[in-house]
Scaffold this active site. Structure first.
Site, PDB file in Angstrom:
ATOM      1  N   HIS A   1     -44.108 -56.440  39.965  1.00  0.00           N
ATOM      2  CA  HIS A   1     -42.809 -56.414  40.642  1.00  0.00           C
ATOM      3  C   HIS A   1     -41.805 -56.327  39.510  1.00  0.00           C
ATOM      4  O   HIS A   1     -41.265 -57.328  39.051  1.00  0.00           O
ATOM      5  CB  HIS A   1     -42.592 -57.670  41.481  1.00  0.00           C
TER       6      HIS A   1
ATOM      7  N   ARG B   1     -43.377 -51.741  44.948  1.00  0.00           N
ATOM      8  CA  ARG B   1     -41.951 -51.572  45.259  1.00  0.00           C
ATOM      9  C   ARG B   1     -41.654 -51.674  46.755  1.00  0.00           C
ATOM     10  O   ARG B   1     -40.555 -52.010  47.150  1.00  0.00           O
ATOM     11  CB  ARG B   1     -41.478 -50.219  44.710  1.00  0.00           C
ATOM     12  N   LYS B   2     -42.635 -51.349  47.591  1.00  0.00           N
ATOM     13  CA  LYS B   2     -42.461 -51.391  49.049  1.00  0.00           C
ATOM     14  C   LYS B   2     -41.195 -50.642  49.485  1.00  0.00           C
ATOM     15  O   LYS B   2     -40.312 -51.189  50.137  1.00  0.00           O
ATOM     16  CB  LYS B   2     -42.440 -52.833  49.566  1.00  0.00           C
ATOM     17  N   PHE B   3     -41.144 -49.366  49.152  1.00  0.00           N
ATOM     18  CA  PHE B   3     -40.001 -48.534  49.530  1.00  0.00           C
ATOM     19  C   PHE B   3     -39.836 -48.528  51.053  1.00  0.00           C
ATOM     20  O   PHE B   3     -40.822 -48.550  51.793  1.00  0.00           O
ATOM     21  CB  PHE B   3     -40.205 -47.101  49.035  1.00  0.00           C
ATOM     22  N   ALA B   4     -38.572 -48.468  51.513  1.00  0.00           N
ATOM     23  CA  ALA B   4     -38.344 -48.552  52.959  1.00  0.00           C
ATOM     24  C   ALA B   4     -37.059 -47.867  53.401  1.00  0.00           C
ATOM     25  O   ALA B   4     -36.435 -48.289  54.368  1.00  0.00           O
ATOM     26  CB  ALA B   4     -38.325 -50.014  53.398  1.00  0.00           C
TER      27      ALA B   4
ATOM     28  N   GLY C   1     -35.657 -40.527  52.918  1.00  0.00           N
ATOM     29  CA  GLY C   1     -36.301 -39.744  51.870  1.00  0.00           C
ATOM     30  C   GLY C   1     -35.485 -39.537  50.612  1.00  0.00           C
ATOM     31  O   GLY C   1     -35.975 -39.749  49.496  1.00  0.00           O
ATOM     32  N   ASN C   2     -34.236 -39.109  50.751  1.00  0.00           N
ATOM     33  CA  ASN C   2     -33.423 -38.827  49.568  1.00  0.00           C
ATOM     34  C   ASN C   2     -33.166 -40.082  48.748  1.00  0.00           C
ATOM     35  O   ASN C   2     -33.176 -40.048  47.512  1.00  0.00           O
ATOM     36  CB  ASN C   2     -32.089 -38.198  49.982  1.00  0.00           C
ATOM     37  N   THR C   3     -32.957 -41.206  49.432  1.00  0.00           N
ATOM     38  CA  THR C   3     -32.704 -42.464  48.723  1.00  0.00           C
ATOM     39  C   THR C   3     -33.935 -42.924  47.959  1.00  0.00           C
ATOM     40  O   THR C   3     -33.847 -43.293  46.784  1.00  0.00           O
ATOM     41  CB  THR C   3     -32.257 -43.557  49.711  1.00  0.00           C
TER      42      THR C   3
ATOM     43  N   ASP D   1     -46.979 -61.454  39.149  1.00  0.00           N
ATOM     44  CA  ASP D   1     -45.620 -61.707  39.632  1.00  0.00           C
ATOM     45  C   ASP D   1     -44.942 -62.758  38.767  1.00  0.00           C
ATOM     46  O   ASP D   1     -44.741 -63.907  39.180  1.00  0.00           O
ATOM     47  CB  ASP D   1     -45.655 -62.157  41.093  1.00  0.00           C
TER      48      ASP D   1
END
Length: 286
Positions: A59, A90-93, A96-98, A35
């Protein structure tokens, strides 16, 4: 738990099998969390710790001077040179499309270079479907790519997907975190595990503090917040020992500042954590 090799030989996920095989071949279950905020720091640290790790976690959005050619390409070269997977934390949250576009497009083009990434379970199964779509589209476009870059790497068999490996990427769900006061506990963690069952080919495991009890799936468990010296920091991070996390089912330990913070020597610390992680694994599997 069976050995890394035994699990790799029968694993349902071709990607997870490659990870387990590399861990066994290099005798390291250490993931270095780098990091840092400049490309120079990232590349220099990756080169120093690379021989002693199975994975490097980034990150990428905190790199002040990021460019794809100047940051990502040298990092990929080091992954081939030293033999490690790239994990963008990345911890996507989002929906779906985004997340598909966050993963595949934009400045960072994460799906092009990051072998593994992670996501929160809050949006439901749509987040898994969106990220899978991003992975499939990216890998499909890369099929025509020249793989000659891999020819001189002694780690080719682990890092290069087989021709019939459709995804060639892995996703970790965030089941538990290591910070004080985390809400990712109890029922939330259970529901996240259930979400993962919707796509065990793509979702290869969890960021977690413990292996799910009584689960028949062979998930990869990666555990952050591991330290041999420090107990925590002023911002809520809590550290557990290597032996402690391995005893509760961890496959790969994630270590960050313990490798390079407070003027530590990253090479010596990487060797130290590699040794500690492997010895803890051997105690459990001997």
């Amino acid at each position: 738990m069976p050995s890394y090799e035994a699990r790799a030989n029968v694993h349902k996920s071709a990607f997870a099998a490659r990870v387990l095989k590399l861990v066994a071949a290099k005798k390291t279950n250490l993931c270095a969390s780098l990091d840092v905020t400049t490309t120079k720091e990232l590349i220099e640290l990756a080169d120093k710790v690379g021989p002693y790790v199975c994975m490097i976690k980034t990150h990428i959005d905190i790199i002040d001077d990021f460019t794809y050619a100047g940051t990502v390409l040298p990092l990929k070269e080091l992954a081939l040179k030293h033999g490690f997977f790239l994990f963008e934390d990345r911890k996507f949250a989002d929906i779906g499309n985004t997340v598909k576009h966050q993963y595949k497009n934009g400045v960072y083009r994460i799906a092009e270079w990051s072998d593994i990434t992670n996501a929160h379970g809050v949006p439901g199964t749509g987040i898994i479907a969106g990220l899978r779509a991003g992975a499939e589209e990216t890998v499909s476009e890369q099929k025509k790519e020249d793989v000659s870059d891999y020819e001189n790497s002694q780690y080719k068999e682990f890092l290069v997907p087989s021709p019939n490996e459709k995804l060639a990427r892995g996703l970790l769900m965030l089941a538990e975190l290591s910070c004080k006061g985390s809400l990712a506990t109890g029922e939330y963690s259970k529901q996240t595990i259930e979400l993962a069952r919707s796509d065990p080919e793509f979702v290869v495991g969890f960021i977690a503090q413990n292996r799910p009890k009584g689960d028949s799936e062979d998930w990869l468990i990666l555990t952050p917040g591991v330290g041999l010296d420090d107990k925590g920091d002023a911002l809520g991070q809590q550290y557990r020992t290597v032996e402690d996390v391995m005893s509760t089912g961890t496959d790969i330990i994630i270590v960050g500042r313990g490798l390079y913070g407070q003027n530590r020597d990253p090479i010596e610390e990487a060797k130290r954590y590699q040794k500690a992680g492997w010895e803890a694994y051997q105690k459990i599997n001997c």
